[in-house]
Design an enzyme around this catalytic site. Structure first.
Site, PDB file in Angstrom:
ATOM      1  N   CYS A  94       0.853  -1.182   0.000  1.00 56.30           N
ATOM      2  CA  CYS A  94       0.000   0.000   0.000  1.00 56.30           C
ATOM      3  C   CYS A  94       0.891   1.235   0.000  1.00 56.30           C
ATOM      4  O   CYS A  94       1.665   1.439   0.951  1.00 56.30           O
ATOM      5  CB  CYS A  94      -0.887  -0.026   1.243  1.00 56.30           C
ATOM      6  SG  CYS A  94      -2.023   1.363   1.300  1.00 56.30           S
ATOM      7  N   HIS A  96      -0.198   4.618  -0.411  1.00 52.08           N
ATOM      8  CA  HIS A  96      -0.696   5.730   0.413  1.00 52.08           C
ATOM      9  C   HIS A  96      -0.374   5.434   1.874  1.00 52.08           C
ATOM     10  O   HIS A  96      -0.039   6.332   2.648  1.00 52.08           O
ATOM     11  CB  HIS A  96      -2.213   5.971   0.202  1.00 52.08           C
ATOM     12  CG  HIS A  96      -3.056   5.291   1.229  1.00 52.08           C
ATOM     13  ND1 HIS A  96      -3.654   4.063   1.039  1.00 52.08           N
ATOM     14  CD2 HIS A  96      -3.356   5.648   2.509  1.00 52.08           C
ATOM     15  CE1 HIS A  96      -4.297   3.704   2.145  1.00 52.08           C
ATOM     16  NE2 HIS A  96      -4.139   4.646   3.046  1.00 52.08           N
ATOM     17  N   HIS A 214      -8.162  -5.229  -7.110  1.00 56.29           N
ATOM     18  CA  HIS A 214      -8.388  -3.779  -7.245  1.00 56.29           C
ATOM     19  C   HIS A 214      -8.846  -3.499  -8.677  1.00 56.29           C
ATOM     20  O   HIS A 214      -8.241  -4.005  -9.637  1.00 56.29           O
ATOM     21  CB  HIS A 214      -7.102  -2.986  -7.014  1.00 56.29           C
ATOM     22  CG  HIS A 214      -6.624  -2.983  -5.585  1.00 56.29           C
ATOM     23  ND1 HIS A 214      -6.043  -4.073  -4.993  1.00 56.29           N
ATOM     24  CD2 HIS A 214      -6.642  -2.008  -4.642  1.00 56.29           C
ATOM     25  CE1 HIS A 214      -5.716  -3.771  -3.742  1.00 56.29           C
ATOM     26  NE2 HIS A 214      -6.065  -2.525  -3.503  1.00 56.29           N
ATOM     27  N   ASP A 241     -10.867   4.041  -3.001  1.00 60.19           N
ATOM     28  CA  ASP A 241      -9.668   4.720  -2.500  1.00 60.19           C
ATOM     29  C   ASP A 241      -9.882   6.224  -2.597  1.00 60.19           C
ATOM     30  O   ASP A 241     -10.163   6.741  -3.680  1.00 60.19           O
ATOM     31  CB  ASP A 241      -8.448   4.277  -3.322  1.00 60.19           C
ATOM     32  CG  ASP A 241      -7.146   4.626  -2.638  1.00 60.19           C
ATOM     33  OD1 ASP A 241      -7.113   5.633  -1.895  1.00 60.19           O
ATOM     34  OD2 ASP A 241      -6.164   3.903  -2.847  1.00 60.19           O
ATOM     35  N   CYS A 245      -4.369   6.229  -5.208  1.00 59.90           N
ATOM     36  CA  CYS A 245      -3.905   4.837  -5.078  1.00 59.90           C
ATOM     37  C   CYS A 245      -2.497   4.675  -5.660  1.00 59.90           C
ATOM     38  O   CYS A 245      -2.319   4.635  -6.888  1.00 59.90           O
ATOM     39  CB  CYS A 245      -4.863   3.843  -5.734  1.00 59.90           C
ATOM     40  SG  CYS A 245      -4.472   2.138  -5.301  1.00 59.90           S
ATOM     41  N   GLY A 246      -1.531   4.536  -4.777  1.00 55.01           N
ATOM     42  CA  GLY A 246      -0.128   4.473  -5.227  1.00 55.01           C
ATOM     43  C   GLY A 246       0.220   3.202  -5.971  1.00 55.01           C
ATOM     44  O   GLY A 246       0.954   3.243  -6.975  1.00 55.01           O
ATOM     45  N   THR A 247      -0.299   2.057  -5.490  1.00 53.34           N
ATOM     46  CA  THR A 247      -0.004   0.823  -6.230  1.00 53.34           C
ATOM     47  C   THR A 247      -0.775   0.834  -7.555  1.00 53.34           C
ATOM     48  O   THR A 247      -0.286   0.326  -8.561  1.00 53.34           O
ATOM     49  CB  THR A 247      -0.347  -0.425  -5.390  1.00 53.34           C
ATOM     50  OG1 THR A 247      -1.681  -0.300  -4.859  1.00 53.34           O
ATOM     51  CG2 THR A 247       0.628  -0.607  -4.244  1.00 53.34           C
TER      52      THR A 247
HETATM   53  O1  PYC Z   1      -2.099   3.600  -2.232  1.00 53.24           O
HETATM   54  O2  PYC Z   1      -1.386   1.641  -2.864  1.00 53.24           O
HETATM   55  C1  PYC Z   1      -2.236   2.355  -2.349  1.00 53.24           C
HETATM   56  C2  PYC Z   1      -3.474   1.762  -1.834  1.00 53.24           C
HETATM   57  C3  PYC Z   1      -3.857   0.455  -1.930  1.00 53.24           C
HETATM   58  C4  PYC Z   1      -5.091   0.338  -1.293  1.00 53.24           C
HETATM   59  C5  PYC Z   1      -5.441   1.577  -0.833  1.00 53.24           C
HETATM   60  N1  PYC Z   1      -4.432   2.435  -1.180  1.00 53.24           N
END
Ligand code: PYC
Length: 322
Positions: A94, A96, A214, A241, A245-247
């Site tokens: 994750c 974020h 996702h 989200d 969402c960083g991923t």
């Molecule tokens: O930011 O990677 C992210 C993330 C994954 C699930 C919620 N945020």
């Protein structure tokens, strides 16, 4: 205290990253041994699920809550190990949350500006706390597995999307489904849930049969936002989200690179459904995968001590009626 209120304690610090919450456990978490982080995530899931439920579910949490448990790292030269979890289960990775954890560690005075290696269940990532308080995360190697995969979705017809890994598995849909607007949250949620159901029903997966948990929908950015794109991301557990969402941004960068639309080092500005942005870029790795770097801001919002009264039927979260 005589009423049993303090029989057991958990301490957490809350932050949000572009609107998406992270709740970092700072004391009271279980001992998960000294194995690899993926093994410790399994132990957390299978033997200590009370922690996830207590932190993420009502009455203390809510559907969008993401928790972070810090452990001793397994890999060498890492500052800490981290396991992320949400209202459903553990998460592979994750971003974020990583940004939130870094902001929280900085708030506590535990880290200084610079690069810190973090051990996660999917590999070591490097998070750089910058002078201005923002955080850049060099993620795990990311790639597109398949392009233009078709799935029949009731009421929506044939939906095409890419399958990509960015630390989690994503199905990325462009310019199909409801408009990517805040006012359309309900429709976006039901559309992406319908896509998710069909992917499962048709056994459309990531590598090695991994679940695509996702779903990400893209549209052009709002005028004047300065972003390159705007997204909506459905997380496992059914919440959207609040951040870009960083991923998911990492998965998007891998797809853009695969399509010849993003060069190494070029900055991509990804806006989320609330309009907050992550900035991303990639480095090309020798095996053809890309190493995404994603940056953003988090703010610490509060600190709590949790009490577990033995008579409270929901001391470990509301998972079912009592
Ligand atoms: O930011 O990677 C992210 C993330 C994954 C699930 C919620 N945020």
């Amino acid at each position: 205290m005589s009423n049993g209120l303090k029989t057991s304690l958990l301490q957490v610090i809350d932050s949000h990253t572009g609107g998406e919450p992270t709740r970092m456990v700072v004391a009271g978490g279980p001992d998960l041994g000294s194995g690899p982080m993926s093994e410790r995530a399994r132990l957390l899931r299978e033997e200590h699920d009370w922690l996830r439920r207590s932190v993420c579910l009502e009455p203390r949490g809510h559907d969008a809550m993401v928790g972070a448990l810090l452990t001793q790292p397994h890999e060498e030269d890492c500052l800490t190990g981290i396991i992320f979890f949400n209202n459903l289960s553990t998460l592979h990775m994750c971003i974020h949350g990583t940004i939130g954890v870094m902001a929280t560690l900085a708030h506590r005075g535990d880290i200084s500006v610079g690069a810190h290696r973090l051990d996660t269940p999917v590999g070591v990532v490097t998070a750089h706390l910058r002078e201005d308080g923002s955080v850049e995360v060099a993620n795990v190697p990311s790639y597109r597995l398949a392009a233009d995969v078709e799935v029949e979705v009731p009421d929506w017809g044939t939906i095409r999307g890419d399958i990509a890994w960015g630390g989690n598995w994503f199905f990325l849909i462009e310019n199909q489904g409801p408009p990517v607007e805040f006012a359309q949250l309900e429709k976006l949620t039901s559309f992406t849930q319908a896509v998710s159901r069909q992917l499962k029903a048709r056994n459309i997966t990531g590598s090695d049969g991994a679940e695509i948990d996702h779903i990400e929908v893209f549209a052009p950015p709002l005028k004047g936002s300065g972003a390159d794109s705007r997204n909506f991301v459905l997380c496992p557990g059914g919440a959207y989200d609040r951040s870009p969402c960083g991923t998911g941004t990492s998965a998007k960068l891998a797809c853009l690179f695969a399509d010849g639309k993003l060069a190494p080092g070029q900055i991509w500005k990804q806006a989320g459904i609330l309009g907050t942005q992550f900035h991303g870029s990639i480095e090309l790795l020798p095996d053809g995968k890309v190493l995404p770097r994603v940056s953003g801001w988090a703010w610490v919002t509060g600190e709590s001590t949790y009490y577990f009264h033995p008579d409270d039927p929901f001391r470990h979260g509301i998972a079912s009626p009592c």
